[in-house]
Design an enzyme around this catalytic site. Sequence first.
Site, mmCIF file in Angstrom:
data_model
loop_
_atom_site.group_PDB
_atom_site.id
_atom_site.type_symbol
_atom_site.label_atom_id
_atom_site.label_comp_id
_atom_site.label_asym_id
_atom_site.label_seq_id
_atom_site.Cartn_x
_atom_site.Cartn_y
_atom_site.Cartn_z
ATOM 1 C CG ASN A 66 -2.245 -0.964 1.022
ATOM 2 O OD1 ASN A 66 -2.582 -0.857 -0.021
ATOM 3 N ND2 ASN A 66 -2.560 -1.819 1.977
ATOM 4 C CG HIS B 199 -7.480 0.963 0.232
ATOM 5 N ND1 HIS B 199 -6.391 1.199 1.102
ATOM 6 C CD2 HIS B 199 -7.451 -0.373 -0.100
ATOM 7 C CE1 HIS B 199 -6.059 -0.138 1.578
ATOM 8 N NE2 HIS B 199 -6.608 -1.069 0.785
ATOM 9 C CE1 TYR C 271 -7.756 1.108 4.294
ATOM 10 C CE2 TYR C 271 -9.135 -0.670 2.969
ATOM 11 C CZ TYR C 271 -8.207 -0.381 3.902
ATOM 12 O OH TYR C 271 -7.155 -1.434 4.223
#
Length: 424
Positions: free
Chosen positions: A145, A195, A243
């Site tokens: 990420n 996300h 998210y």
Amino acid sequence: MRIAVVGGGSTYTPELIEGFARRMDVLPFDEIVLQDISAERLEVVGGLGRRIFAKSGIAERLLTTTSLEEAVDGASAVLVQLRVGGQQARLVDETLPAKFDLVGQETTGPGGFAKALRTVPVVLRIAETMAELAEPDAWLVDFTNPVGIVVQALLDEGHRALGLCNVAIGFQRRLAARFGVPADRVRLDHAGLNHLSWIRAVYVDGVDRLSELLDSTDADALADETGVPVDLLRTLRAIPSYYLHYFYCTDHVVAAQRVGPQRAAEVLEIENTLLAMYADPALDSKPELLEQRGGAYYSEAAAGLVTSLLTDDNALHYVDVRNEGTIAGLPDDAVVEVPATVGRTGARPLPVAPLAPEMLGLVQAVKAYETLTIEAARTGSKAAALRALIANPLVREWDLAVPLLDELLAANATYLPAFDPGRG
């Protein structure tokens, strides 16, 4: 066939090893090479990995090394799952923004921005080493990420890469369980950015069952999973990624973060416990505690994607890939997260309906932020970094961006050599 795992000392790795062990019949690899900068973690995680492989009679096919060059030499696929700065850097990502009453999170907002600055240059160097030593048609599969930003940077530099996240497969598996059907009978209309995505249809045997979910008591469970009010789900007529609650419920998130606990501290404790468990020579399978670490279904998603890339099975995956007209309103070269069939030549995105205005506007804003963040990470330009922060919907304000950037750069100075004081 050699498959390398960069960041192989991760506590996620035993799950990944189990995933590859289960796929030996369809993915006949010669060796899996775990690479990590920590020899100590490699010894512990690699030991458990060999015991997992030993149950299938292939213990000798798992190798470990601290040398990136040795790991990727001749590799057909390289999985990248690293964390620059470790959990301590993550703790800063989660806590420093609170000084400015901003969301503290490791992949979005100012914390995700700091992580991108640390991560993009490192992954690009890994890709450059791959280009020199791996097989000419080798694939880099990124699980690190912020996936969307990392993959965008890789593709913009001409590397052969795909991004992978477990959000979509997690929803697919849980929704299949709710409907009482095998996972392969459930397909999601999942679209957006990494996300920052929405599920706008849940097809079970070709029939969309999303409205049934949203208009029943199942919607309450979905609201709990995604962290947003149930009325928001019913207004959107979609299931947002977890998210997105950082965007939809920002004030509530900031208030909750003030009282803790911090996720990074929890994960650090879980990791220490897991490593102690992994060191037990009697353990030969991933412990249940690993599920609390996060990354559910990672082994299925990662091993399945590598299988498709190396065997050309053209299976369906949810991946981060060039847009190429898939999502209207975004540039063709933008990296998006959508369903795609995957084979040796890469991912072929499936058509998706246009995003609703309230979704597209947010996606466009975040994509602009991602573009500027990559520029800052590659050049070390403070001006580009400031433009990125004011473009970020979770920062926006100039009076916050300037002191915030100064503190982020100071806290991460060890990992950001490009940001020297004399650079503009």
